[in-house]
Write a protein that holds these residues in place. Structure first.
Motif, PDB file in Angstrom:
ATOM      1  N   GLY A  85      18.220 -67.224  -3.509  1.00 30.24           N
ATOM      2  CA  GLY A  85      19.283 -66.639  -4.327  1.00 30.24           C
ATOM      3  C   GLY A  85      19.346 -65.135  -4.171  1.00 30.24           C
ATOM      4  O   GLY A  85      20.012 -64.462  -4.947  1.00 30.24           O
ATOM      5  N   ASP A  86      18.655 -64.612  -3.176  1.00 29.75           N
ATOM      6  CA  ASP A  86      18.579 -63.158  -2.998  1.00 29.75           C
ATOM      7  C   ASP A  86      19.450 -62.735  -1.814  1.00 29.75           C
ATOM      8  O   ASP A  86      19.565 -63.462  -0.826  1.00 29.75           O
ATOM      9  CB  ASP A  86      17.131 -62.762  -2.718  1.00 29.75           C
ATOM     10  N   VAL A  87      20.039 -61.558  -1.936  1.00 31.49           N
ATOM     11  CA  VAL A  87      20.877 -61.022  -0.868  1.00 31.49           C
ATOM     12  C   VAL A  87      20.012 -60.536   0.289  1.00 31.49           C
ATOM     13  O   VAL A  87      18.816 -60.289   0.128  1.00 31.49           O
ATOM     14  CB  VAL A  87      21.761 -59.869  -1.383  1.00 31.49           C
ATOM     15  N   THR A  88      20.634 -60.396   1.452  1.00 32.00           N
ATOM     16  CA  THR A  88      19.886 -59.984   2.644  1.00 32.00           C
ATOM     17  C   THR A  88      20.550 -58.830   3.398  1.00 32.00           C
ATOM     18  O   THR A  88      19.926 -58.235   4.267  1.00 32.00           O
ATOM     19  CB  THR A  88      19.771 -61.177   3.630  1.00 32.00           C
ATOM     20  N   LEU A 145      21.966 -52.122   1.849  1.00 36.68           N
ATOM     21  CA  LEU A 145      22.831 -51.300   0.998  1.00 36.68           C
ATOM     22  C   LEU A 145      23.883 -50.643   1.888  1.00 36.68           C
ATOM     23  O   LEU A 145      23.594 -50.269   3.032  1.00 36.68           O
ATOM     24  CB  LEU A 145      22.007 -50.215   0.291  1.00 36.68           C
ATOM     25  N   ASP A 202      18.615 -51.889 -16.158  1.00 36.78           N
ATOM     26  CA  ASP A 202      17.901 -52.156 -14.905  1.00 36.78           C
ATOM     27  C   ASP A 202      18.165 -53.565 -14.380  1.00 36.78           C
ATOM     28  O   ASP A 202      17.654 -53.903 -13.317  1.00 36.78           O
ATOM     29  CB  ASP A 202      16.404 -51.961 -15.108  1.00 36.78           C
ATOM     30  N   SER A 210      23.619 -56.416  -8.516  1.00 35.35           N
ATOM     31  CA  SER A 210      22.723 -57.141  -7.607  1.00 35.35           C
ATOM     32  C   SER A 210      23.481 -57.884  -6.525  1.00 35.35           C
ATOM     33  O   SER A 210      23.197 -57.741  -5.333  1.00 35.35           O
ATOM     34  CB  SER A 210      21.861 -58.133  -8.389  1.00 35.35           C
ATOM     35  N   LYS A 211      24.430 -58.704  -6.922  1.00 31.17           N
ATOM     36  CA  LYS A 211      25.140 -59.521  -5.959  1.00 31.17           C
ATOM     37  C   LYS A 211      26.405 -58.808  -5.475  1.00 31.17           C
ATOM     38  O   LYS A 211      26.875 -59.033  -4.380  1.00 31.17           O
ATOM     39  CB  LYS A 211      25.461 -60.895  -6.566  1.00 31.17           C
ATOM     40  N   GLY A 230      24.418 -55.655  -3.463  1.00 30.49           N
ATOM     41  CA  GLY A 230      23.096 -55.804  -2.848  1.00 30.49           C
ATOM     42  C   GLY A 230      21.982 -55.059  -3.552  1.00 30.49           C
ATOM     43  O   GLY A 230      21.033 -54.606  -2.926  1.00 30.49           O
ATOM     44  N   THR A 256      19.618 -56.154  -5.594  1.00 33.15           N
ATOM     45  CA  THR A 256      18.530 -56.966  -6.165  1.00 33.15           C
ATOM     46  C   THR A 256      17.190 -56.225  -6.145  1.00 33.15           C
ATOM     47  O   THR A 256      16.356 -56.428  -7.013  1.00 33.15           O
ATOM     48  CB  THR A 256      18.379 -58.318  -5.425  1.00 33.15           C
ATOM     49  N   GLY A 257      17.001 -55.341  -5.167  1.00 30.13           N
ATOM     50  CA  GLY A 257      15.768 -54.538  -5.123  1.00 30.13           C
ATOM     51  C   GLY A 257      15.989 -53.104  -5.553  1.00 30.13           C
ATOM     52  O   GLY A 257      15.064 -52.288  -5.503  1.00 30.13           O
ATOM     53  N   THR A 258      17.208 -52.793  -5.988  1.00 31.53           N
ATOM     54  CA  THR A 258      17.549 -51.415  -6.390  1.00 31.53           C
ATOM     55  C   THR A 258      17.747 -51.321  -7.901  1.00 31.53           C
ATOM     56  O   THR A 258      17.531 -50.279  -8.493  1.00 31.53           O
ATOM     57  CB  THR A 258      18.812 -50.955  -5.628  1.00 31.53           C
ATOM     58  N   ARG A 259      18.111 -52.413  -8.526  1.00 27.15           N
ATOM     59  CA  ARG A 259      18.078 -52.619  -9.966  1.00 27.15           C
ATOM     60  C   ARG A 259      19.075 -51.786 -10.762  1.00 27.15           C
ATOM     61  O   ARG A 259      18.768 -50.682 -11.200  1.00 27.15           O
ATOM     62  CB  ARG A 259      16.660 -52.392 -10.529  1.00 27.15           C
ATOM     63  N   MET A 319      16.353 -49.234   3.139  1.00 22.85           N
ATOM     64  CA  MET A 319      17.299 -50.121   2.439  1.00 22.85           C
ATOM     65  C   MET A 319      18.654 -50.187   3.150  1.00 22.85           C
ATOM     66  O   MET A 319      19.470 -51.060   2.845  1.00 22.85           O
ATOM     67  CB  MET A 319      17.493 -49.648   0.999  1.00 22.85           C
ATOM     68  N   HIS A 358      15.018 -54.361   1.195  1.00 24.71           N
ATOM     69  CA  HIS A 358      14.199 -55.080   0.209  1.00 24.71           C
ATOM     70  C   HIS A 358      15.094 -55.608  -0.906  1.00 24.71           C
ATOM     71  O   HIS A 358      15.788 -54.823  -1.556  1.00 24.71           O
ATOM     72  CB  HIS A 358      13.147 -54.152  -0.391  1.00 24.71           C
ATOM     73  N   GLY A 359      15.070 -56.904  -1.108  1.00 24.38           N
ATOM     74  CA  GLY A 359      15.784 -57.529  -2.216  1.00 24.38           C
ATOM     75  C   GLY A 359      14.854 -57.620  -3.425  1.00 24.38           C
ATOM     76  O   GLY A 359      14.112 -56.691  -3.720  1.00 24.38           O
ATOM     77  N   TYR A 360      14.909 -58.765  -4.097  1.00 27.74           N
ATOM     78  CA  TYR A 360      14.004 -58.942  -5.245  1.00 27.74           C
ATOM     79  C   TYR A 360      12.565 -58.689  -4.821  1.00 27.74           C
ATOM     80  O   TYR A 360      12.086 -59.258  -3.843  1.00 27.74           O
ATOM     81  CB  TYR A 360      14.091 -60.375  -5.778  1.00 27.74           C
TER      82      TYR A 360
END
Lengths: 405, 405
Positions: A42-45, A48, A106, A249-250, A253, A255-258, B63, B70-72
């Motif tokens: 469910g995570d983007v790839t 950014l 966040d 997030s979606k 992108g 998901t890791g930047t919050r 990124m 990096h995602g989740y």
């Protein structure tokens, strides 16, 4: 002697993803030469976009100077971001939402989880079935879910609203009284969307009964049909009965930047108290804002370049979704979603249960999916595939699945 | 009909900082030519150090690429950061803390606020007086504080531990039973530190009674005296009775960058349940990790360059603290703190109350401070000054104060 929150002891293990990981690891170990393609994720790839990273670089440079340094920011987010959100995501769609009705955070997971803080423990909670587990687990932790029945896979104080083929994966309004109603459109996991008329019925019901709708629109950027609302606040009457959760997030992108935000209209009052003020108090007391650098990155999504770049990424994923949907439908599977959503929800063939079809796809096609039963009892007989992988891998995965069906 | 969390209705307004802002605005409006110097601020002002911004730039560049994206991330933080923390902040000081006992987050305020989720509502909470308001308000929101008595400025279910000149600003162990004990050293607002013997007494008490110590060491980087412990986990026995909150906010200027961590040893068990596992479940359900870019910045604090650069910034603030402390003491005020802390806690002269002295400093010296009474009843008769301003402004502010005393 300290007492613990005993509700935690009632939680079942996080069975779904650990069980997937276990089966995938076991298969990989026994078949090291096989290349797995993961469409369960469910995570983007995608990276950014340049507008976002440029804005983040610039913000980092500011933070390195005495005059550009930013310390504590407003807990509810910087005005530059809240104003962009209000204008572009709401007012541009005819939804009259002001910057002080927006709370930057966040993450939507944090907000969906923490929103319970401002409500009484006695509220009756309604959730879709299948459902994003965070709504259920956070209410269980707070004591609103009652007790868990492992055989039924259900909590005895929650009201489950089945989303199945028979109702077009659109939940029916519960016949019994409910107080907090979680809705998510475009839906995770089914990929279904809600029409304007369907959302109007929910809003009218909530206003008539005093319920509050907790509307998760984390996937709104994937809506392609112009008739489908992106926000509950496009619906007349929603400002007196709804809270909306959104996320970068979606959309971008993150998901890791919050970065995410929650919208609570000032007109939303329960028990004589404005929930906007309660949430402001909650956030000011338990949260210190999202990072300045991240908020600058999020704001860049609303620039003309950012908007175009993000649209291109969304288009990339939507193309994956089309490949999955058309490929599986062409192979004879019944599919939902994938048109206004990154998720495709596919009926298992031959009456297989979710896990049996998961195993077959893993072992015969070397494709990892998510068994629908993991999202709730009404997810049995389905699997979820996601469009967040690479384009070439997605094409190959679908070819492999078609080959074994 | 939805019910709200009625505990929010019991909260008094956030009187302190809004009242300060009101008085400062009124004075400035009436005296536009006067240049105010703000020594009330609890926020840092020096820029992020080069090691941190370089690491953040590099992470932003990652990124922007498919392979470096990096995602989740792990909800409890990336291993690279948790391993650095365990090694440098704990094992190097003889505290046997492992990476999986560390939970990286977006802030100590979040962690101090959210930690209540894993405890029962019936626990009796002990707080210092004066105190950082977050401990009190978050317990009030959860229903642990009882009712607020506006005349006394106290909640009737909290146990207040006075920190006053008579006990050297070191709280006495309560005579009645308490369950959750909030301690903060170096202390905000008094600037006091706790000796090894004092902390040992708290640890022994908690182990004997089954209480849990919630230890906030957000200001440990300001400790200059080698005899003063930086962590509760330097004290034998702490791993079975304590949770520690740490932050990069004051250590490395992260108030606007947002990164912190909480340490919960696996040996900490209450009601037969390991609190480490409960917190992991809480964080995995309600939180999605701190941003990758921010965690890379935080990890750079542990490199040789980062360490040296951060030490220089701390030295800058400690010099301000010395200027304030020596200046005010030289002017005849009784002062605490400022040696192992960025805070100086000064007795008001001539029996003035906190607000009266605040007004006198504002109007006669044009210096903004924080009235001690705002931190609790035992703060009456004190003001707090902070070392987080510019060096030149701090010198001038102290000269102005000396001139009017």
């Amino acid at each position: 002697m300290v007492t613990i929150n005993e509700n935690y002891q009632k939680l079942p293990g996080s069975y779904l993803f650990s069980e997937i990981a276990r089966r995938v690891a076991a298969y990989s170990e026994a078949n090291p030469a096989k290349r797995l393609i993961r469409l369960g994720i469910g995570d983007v790839t995608r990276p950014l976009v340049p507008a976002v990273t440029q804005a983040m670089h610039q913000a980092v440079d500011e933070m390195a100077t005495v005059t550009g340094f930013h310390g504590y920011g407003p807990e509810q987010g910087y005005a530059f971001l809240r104003e962009a959100i209000a204008k572009e995501d709401y007012q541009a769609r005819g939804a009259d939402i002001a910057p002080d009705e927006i709370f930057v955070s966040d993450g939507a997971k944090s907000d969906c989880g923490n929103i319970g803080d401002i409500f009484g423990v006695d509220n009756v909670v309604a959730v879709c079935d299948p459902v994003y587990p965070v709504y259920v687990d956070t209410n269980a932790m707070a004591g609103r879910a009652g007790h868990y029945d492992g055989d039924k896979g259900r909590w005895d104080r929650l009201v489950y609203m089945p989303c199945v083929a028979e109702n077009g994966f659109s939940p029916d309004i519960p016949s019994q009284p409910v107080d907090l109603i979680y809705l998510c459109f475009p839906n995770n996991p089914t990929g279904a969307v809600a029409t304007r008329a369907q959302l109007q019925a929910w809003v009218d019901h909530a206003n008539a009964t005093g319920a509050v709708i907790l509307f998760d629109s984390a996937y709104e950027a994937f809506i392609t049909d112009p008739a489908i609302p992106h926000s509950i606040f496009e619906i007349p009457g929603a400002k007196t009965c709804a809270i909306e959760f959104r996320s970068f997030s979606k959309t971008a992108g993150f998901t890791g930047t919050r970065c995410a935000y929650t919208v609570i209209p000032k007109d939303l009052v329960r028990g004589g108290v404005a929930l906007n003020g309660m949430w402001l108090r909650r956030q000011c007391t338990k949260f210190n804002g999202a990072p300045y650098v991240v908020q600058r990155g999020a704001a860049a999504v609303y620039t003309p370049e950012g908007r175009a770049q993000v649209r291109e990424t969304i288009g990339y994923y939507l193309n994956n979704a089309r490949v999955i949907r058309e490929g599986l439908a062409g192979a004879g599977l019944t599919v939902c979603g994938g048109e206004n959503s990154p998720y495709v929800w596919a009926r298992t063939p031959d009456g297989l249960d979710s896990w049996a079809f998961f195993d077959r796809l893993l072992q015969q096609a070397n494709v990892v999916t998510t068994p629908g039963a993991g999202f709730g009892p009404s997810g049995e007989g389905y699997i979820r595939l996601t469009a967040f992988g690479g384009a070439e891998d997605t094409v190959e995965a679908v070819e492999r699945i078609k080959a074994i069906l």
